[in-house]
Design an enzyme around this catalytic site. Structure first.
Site, mmCIF file in Angstrom:
data_model
loop_
_atom_site.group_PDB
_atom_site.id
_atom_site.type_symbol
_atom_site.label_atom_id
_atom_site.label_comp_id
_atom_site.label_asym_id
_atom_site.label_seq_id
_atom_site.Cartn_x
_atom_site.Cartn_y
_atom_site.Cartn_z
ATOM 1 C CB SER A 152 -0.890 0.012 1.246
ATOM 2 O OG SER A 152 -1.554 1.257 1.403
ATOM 3 C CE1 TYR B 241 -4.758 -2.447 4.661
ATOM 4 C CE2 TYR B 241 -3.702 -0.303 4.533
ATOM 5 C CZ TYR B 241 -4.251 -1.410 3.896
ATOM 6 O OH TYR B 241 -4.274 -1.472 2.520
#
Length: 246
Positions: A135, A148
């Site tokens: 990400s 996350y």
């Protein structure tokens, strides 16, 4: 990897980026197997793509992952590519241990366990590919989702290290680095005009995947604001913008 003729497993293939990538790989002439927790979602994707296959998997369960890998190789001995896409993103207020542990199990331990189970088979193939999904938040974290972001930073680091370890084998490691994309990963993302439209992300990602010479990391233009912030000397500024009160 070649654009067609592969046999590829895509985890998290029942929705979002996973389902969209499954569609593209299928249309390009690859045998696609999607995997996820929700049978109904998997069935819906397969129904729209005759010839695609689906298997359920719980990425938090080590024993289930090992059994899944054994069954997958038995059913699809030509398997030569794995896209480790399954993941969860949940906001945390300070430290929420339940959320943190589930996120680490799904986003980090799950891919590592599945890669470990499938690597001996992949190394027997003439050419094989492990594709990871990190990400932009691996490079500049969002304070609202600390675990996350930590798991995605770990996946980025793990991809770098495993690429080096496997460079003398037949297995390539390719990292896909998405920006925020209009999916249901978190409530509100799908309708957020600050996120990249899913179709645009998929089109740019697939073009980069097939590029020659092959790329080790797939960064669409939209994610470079985050992924190249440190290189530009702008980490503090980007971190501040990302985490500014709205």
């Amino acid at each position: 990897m070649q654009s067609s003729g592969n046999t590829i497993l895509i985890t998290g293939g029942g929705s979002g980026i996973g389902a969209a990538l499954a569609h593209e790989f299928h249309e390009a002439g690859n045998q696609v197997i999607i995997a996820g927790r929700r049978q109904a979602a998997l069935d819906a994707v397969v129904a729209a793509h005759p010839g695609m296959a689906a298997m359920t998997i719980d990425m938090e369960d080590p024993a289930a992952i090992a059994a899944f890998a054994a069954q997958l190789v038995a059913d699809f001995p030509a398997l030569d590519a794995v896209l480790l896409n399954a993941g969860i993103m949940v906001a945390e207020e300070k430290i929420d241990l339940a959320i943190a542990e589930a996120t680490i199990a799904t986003n980090l331990l799950g891919p590592i366990r599945l890669a470990h189970a499938l690597l001996p088979h992949l190394e027997t193939q003439k050419v094989a590919t492990i594709l990871t999904v990190s990400s932009g938040l691996a490079f500049v974290p969002l304070a609202a989702t600390p675990t996350y972001c930590a798991t995605k930073a770990a996946i980025h680091s793990w991809s770098l290290a495993m690429r080096e370890q496997l460079k003398a084998t037949s297995v390539r490691v390719v990292e896909i680095v998405p920006p925020g994309v209009q999916t249901d990963l978190m409530p509100g993302h799908a309708d957020n005009d600050q996120m990249m439209p899913l179709a645009d992300f998929i089109a740019e990602t697939m073009a980069l995947l097939w590029q020659e010479p092959a790329l080790d990391e797939i960064h669409v233009e939209r994610v470079k604001f985050l992924s190249e912030a440190t290189r530009r000397g702008e980490f503090a500024a980007v971190f501040g913008l990302l985490n500014a009160p709205h």
